[in-house]
Design a protein around this motif. Structure first.
Motif, mmCIF file in Angstrom:
data_model
loop_
_atom_site.group_PDB
_atom_site.id
_atom_site.type_symbol
_atom_site.label_atom_id
_atom_site.label_comp_id
_atom_site.label_asym_id
_atom_site.label_seq_id
_atom_site.Cartn_x
_atom_site.Cartn_y
_atom_site.Cartn_z
ATOM 1 N N ARG A 161 0.690 -1.039 0.012
ATOM 2 C CA ARG A 161 0.011 -0.017 0.222
ATOM 3 C C ARG A 161 0.933 1.127 -0.122
ATOM 4 N N GLY A 162 1.784 1.285 -0.587
ATOM 5 C CA GLY A 162 2.810 2.452 -0.966
ATOM 6 C C GLY A 162 3.763 2.816 0.055
ATOM 7 N N GLU A 163 3.622 1.723 1.127
ATOM 8 C CA GLU A 163 4.929 1.967 2.087
ATOM 9 C C GLU A 163 6.089 0.799 2.130
ATOM 10 N N TYR A 164 6.835 1.146 3.067
ATOM 11 C CA TYR A 164 8.033 0.228 3.144
ATOM 12 C C TYR A 164 9.044 0.282 1.965
ATOM 13 N N ARG A 165 8.947 1.109 1.071
ATOM 14 C CA ARG A 165 9.812 1.013 -0.112
ATOM 15 C C ARG A 165 11.458 1.493 0.257
ATOM 16 N N ASN A 166 11.459 2.311 1.401
ATOM 17 C CA ASN A 166 12.737 2.884 1.985
ATOM 18 C C ASN A 166 13.403 2.046 2.842
ATOM 19 N N LEU A 167 13.015 0.542 3.180
ATOM 20 C CA LEU A 167 13.836 -0.039 3.973
ATOM 21 C C LEU A 167 15.126 -0.515 3.289
ATOM 22 N N PRO A 168 16.164 -0.562 3.796
ATOM 23 C CA PRO A 168 17.429 -1.042 3.144
ATOM 24 C C PRO A 168 17.454 -2.700 2.960
ATOM 25 N N TYR A 169 16.610 -3.167 3.397
ATOM 26 C CA TYR A 169 16.575 -4.777 3.164
ATOM 27 C C TYR A 169 15.273 -5.117 3.030
ATOM 28 N N ILE A 170 15.072 -6.589 2.621
ATOM 29 C CA ILE A 170 13.835 -7.176 2.128
ATOM 30 C C ILE A 170 13.239 -7.751 3.335
ATOM 31 N N GLY A 171 12.139 -7.696 3.647
ATOM 32 C CA GLY A 171 11.737 -8.610 4.753
ATOM 33 C C GLY A 171 10.267 -9.280 4.450
ATOM 34 N N MET A 172 9.775 -10.155 5.285
ATOM 35 C CA MET A 172 8.429 -10.649 4.982
ATOM 36 C C MET A 172 7.505 -9.935 6.082
ATOM 37 N N LEU A 173 6.481 -9.440 5.449
ATOM 38 C CA LEU A 173 5.361 -8.464 6.304
ATOM 39 C C LEU A 173 4.629 -9.284 7.287
ATOM 40 N N SER A 174 4.566 -8.830 8.269
ATOM 41 C CA SER A 174 3.917 -9.770 9.509
ATOM 42 C C SER A 174 2.386 -9.762 9.217
ATOM 43 N N ARG A 175 1.769 -10.880 9.531
ATOM 44 C CA ARG A 175 0.252 -11.035 9.340
ATOM 45 C C ARG A 175 -0.568 -10.041 9.855
ATOM 46 N N HIS A 176 -0.231 -9.385 11.250
ATOM 47 C CA HIS A 176 -0.989 -8.254 11.588
ATOM 48 C C HIS A 176 -1.039 -7.160 10.816
ATOM 49 N N VAL A 177 0.066 -6.821 9.895
ATOM 50 C CA VAL A 177 -0.246 -5.527 8.948
ATOM 51 C C VAL A 177 -1.238 -5.736 7.862
ATOM 52 N N TYR A 178 -1.409 -7.190 7.408
ATOM 53 C CA TYR A 178 -2.412 -7.553 6.542
ATOM 54 C C TYR A 178 -3.981 -7.407 7.141
#
Ligand code: IMP
Length: 180
Positions: A161-178
């Motif tokens: 939803r447009g966010e997290y692009r600036n994290l300097p690594y790649i991670g798996m999003l937690s289910r609570h965010v969904y």
């Protein structure tokens, strides 16, 4: 420090940097003596692409396309609308199309068809991540950074939803965010 919305880090910063440097060297070798045109698919590929081009020791040019796929947020329909087209012709150019992640493959399949009709000298597909488990449409990827588990990942250009692009690594999003 890992972002609180992540379940875990999948590819950390130094792993990404090492692999992107390798990919850049490979492209420089493969395109030696030519001036490739790298086309980034906005917006997800931007972080990867800006790192990648600095690892390619060649004359090159860059351009961008912005597309969105019809359908809801979880299922790609394969119908892709172009919001921003290329600035210049790609006829007789050696084109490398840069994606952040290939999931169903529908977006790249559609873009490949459009670009081939414009008669480039060659067209190679490059994606930082490949999620082969979700593939619906076969795509012929020449350069792949990593095979990715079939989870929703964010960071290093990839968003939710447009966010997290600036994290300097790649991670798996937690289910609570969904919201699940
Ligand atoms: P495809 O047409 O299904 O291959 O869609 C690829 C596009 O879906 C990518 O360019 C991303 O924008 C988006 N996408 C697919 N999986 C993920 C993910 O895990 N995180 C963020 N975006 C994703």
């Amino acid at each position: 420090m890992e972002h609180a919305d992540l379940e875990r880090i999948v590819f950390d910063t130094s792993t990404l940097a090492d692999r992107v440097a390798q990919m850049g060297r490979q492209i420089a070798t493969d395109y030696h003596g030519r001036t490739p045109l790298l086309i980034g698919v906005l917006k997800g590929s931007v972080v990867f692409m800006t790192d990648l081009v600095r690892q390619i020791d060649l004359r090159l040019e860059i351009d961008f396309m912005a597309v969105s796929s019809y359908g809801d947020s979880t299922r790609s329909s394969g119908e892709v609308r172009i919001h921003k087209d290329l600035d210049r012709s790609i006829e007789d150019r050696h084109v490398i199309l840069i994606e952040d992640i290939v999931d169903t493959g529908l977006t790249l399949h559609f873009l490949t068809k459009i670009l081939r009709a414009r008669k480039p000298a060659s067209l190679a597909l490059c994606s930082l991540l490949d999620k082969p488990e979700a593939r619906v449409q076969t795509v012929d990827l020449r350069y792949v950074g990593f095979t990715c588990p079939n989870d929703f990942v964010v960071g290093y250009g990839l968003d939710y939803r447009g966010e997290y692009r600036n994290l300097p690594y790649i991670g798996m999003l937690s289910r609570h965010v969904y919201g699940g």
